[in-house]
Design an enzyme around this catalytic site. Structure first.
Site, PDB file in Angstrom:
ATOM      1  N   GLY A   1      41.603  -3.265 -33.111  1.00 27.62           N
ATOM      2  CA  GLY A   1      40.938  -4.271 -32.454  1.00 27.62           C
ATOM      3  C   GLY A   1      38.922  -3.721 -32.364  1.00 27.62           C
TER       4      GLY A   1
ATOM      5  N   GLN B   1      34.504  -7.116 -28.537  1.00 24.16           N
ATOM      6  CA  GLN B   1      33.655  -6.912 -28.414  1.00 24.16           C
ATOM      7  C   GLN B   1      33.399  -5.230 -27.963  1.00 24.16           C
ATOM      8  OE1 GLN B   1      33.274  -7.420 -23.662  1.00 24.16           O
ATOM      9  NE2 GLN B   1      30.826  -7.782 -23.549  1.00 24.16           N
TER      10      GLN B   1
ATOM     11  N   ASP C   1      42.086  -4.503 -37.062  1.00 22.85           N
ATOM     12  CA  ASP C   1      42.401  -5.505 -36.375  1.00 22.85           C
ATOM     13  C   ASP C   1      43.189  -7.053 -37.161  1.00 22.85           C
ATOM     14  OD1 ASP C   1      41.420  -8.018 -34.642  1.00 22.85           O
ATOM     15  OD2 ASP C   1      39.378  -6.981 -33.905  1.00 22.85           O
TER      16      ASP C   1
ATOM     17  N   TYR D   1      47.445 -10.478 -16.651  1.00 23.20           N
ATOM     18  CA  TYR D   1      46.301  -9.586 -16.882  1.00 23.20           C
ATOM     19  C   TYR D   1      46.321  -8.070 -16.492  1.00 23.20           C
ATOM     20  CZ  TYR D   1      41.640  -7.281 -18.775  1.00 23.20           C
ATOM     21  OH  TYR D   1      40.939  -6.307 -19.349  1.00 23.20           O
TER      22      TYR D   1
HETATM   23  C1  AKB Z   1      37.818  -9.499 -17.860  1.00 22.19           C
HETATM   24  O1  AKB Z   1      36.945 -10.857 -17.453  1.00 22.19           O
HETATM   25  O2  AKB Z   1      39.112 -10.781 -17.880  1.00 22.19           O
HETATM   26  C2  AKB Z   1      37.497  -8.223 -18.069  1.00 22.19           C
HETATM   27  C3  AKB Z   1      37.785  -7.470 -17.562  1.00 22.19           C
HETATM   28  C4  AKB Z   1      37.125  -6.776 -16.053  1.00 22.19           C
HETATM   29  O3  AKB Z   1      39.279  -6.697 -17.074  1.00 22.19           O
HETATM   30  N1  AKB Z   1      36.010  -8.102 -18.958  1.00 22.19           N
END
Ligand code: AKB
Length: 316
Positions: free
Chosen positions: A8, A12, A34, A142
């Protein structure tokens, strides 16, 4: 001598981490990889190869062939994007982690850094000064993948001796490579729009406080954790790190000190609900005690550097 693989490296965090690691370990010993090409400086300063972490055989082959000893796996679909493609995001985030854990188990690449996030927390977590050990019921794909990942990292450490290390990053603020698809991205976009347009429309409401960290601090802390004596680490899941907490309104006020005509408007979208489920501030006392996490950039210092560097970059 360490041989380091960064997965990766065009993103960023990766694009800055590779350069910092090359300064410490030598350009030729840090392999940037990547599925997309990296910023010029990363490609120019040392080895870069296209590598898909989801392809386990290729990953293992790479690790063995280049005698890799440490891996930083930064590949992930961030919170906002993950909500648009839940099942795909889960598959990508988990497979990317499981492949690196397995590669570590089956090779000499035993030391592994994998970023977790403040997204591991959810609406039932105490929002202020969120403790290291607390309720974790994230309601985003996530966040769920990050909690699961922390558990798997600790499992591979305890069961197979993989030297798994991780921090729960706050929102990361940087000027070199923009983030993509996160909920904290507003805090980067705002600087580019302030300079280019003199105004910004925030997708979070004015009083949404979130923990953030300037990229230099994030990189320094990541490397510190990786270099620290493993016997001093009481946690093999992931450490809280606090950074600085502020709202869009507070950030806009700080920007106005440098660009008085700057204006901000608020038009919250689906990411507001994600932000509302995350902590406003974090307690990092365990990381302080174990390996000495530090934050050098406060809101004022970070704003000044971001504006200066983006102006230089855009030549305005
Ligand atoms: C996101 O906003 O998904 C990321 C994080 C806080 O993990 N920057």
């Amino acid at each position: 001598m360490e041989k380091i693989l960064v997965i990766g490296s065009s993103g960023q965090i990766g694009s800055e981490l590779v350069l910092a690691l090359r300064k410490i370990h030598g350009d030729e010993n840090v392999f940037a990889t990547d599925i997309k090409y990296p910023p010029e400086e990363v490609g120019r300063s040392g080895p870069f190869q296209i590598l898909d972490v989801l392809d386990f055989q290729n990953l293992l082959h790479f690790v063995v062939r280049y005698k890799i000893t440490q891996v930083y796996n930064l590949a992930a679909v961030l919170s906002g994007n993950a909500e648009k493609i839940p099942l795909q995001a889960w598959d990508i985030n988990m497979k990317a982690l499981m492949n690196t854990l397995e590669a570590a188990r089956q090779s000499d690449a035993k030391k592994l850094f994998w970023p977790s996030s403040i997204a591991v927390f959810g609406p039932t977590t105490p929002r202020h000064e969120t403790p290291q050990l607390t309720v974790m019921e994230p309601n985003t794909v996530y966040g769920i993948s990050k909690v699961a990942g922390e558990r798997w990292g600790e499992y591979y450490n305890k069961r197979y001796g993989v030297d798994f290390r991780s921090v729960r990053y706050p929102g990361l603020i940087s000027y070199k490579t923009e983030p993509g698809g996160g909920t904290t991205d507003y805090a980067v976009e705002i600087f580019f729009d302030a300079i280019k347009k003199g105004s910004y429309e925030s997708f979070l409401s004015e009083d949404t406080a979130l923990p953030m960290m300037f990229m230099d601090d994030a990189i320094a802390n990541t490397i510190e954790l990786m270099q620290h004596d493993g016997n001093k680490l009481s946690l093999r899941s992931s450490y809280n790190i606090a950074g600085i907490s502020f709202t869009p309104k507070q950030l806009a006020e700080e920007i106005k000190k440098h660009i008085p005509e700057f204006s901000i408007s608020y038009n919250p979208d689906f990411r507001q609900a994600i932000a509302d489920s995350w902590p406003a501030s974090i307690d990092e006392s365990v990381a302080q005690k174990d390996w000495g996490v530090k934050t050098e950039f406060n809101l004022q210092k970070m704003t000044k550097v971001m504006l200066e560097k983006i102006k230089e970059q855009l030549k305005v």
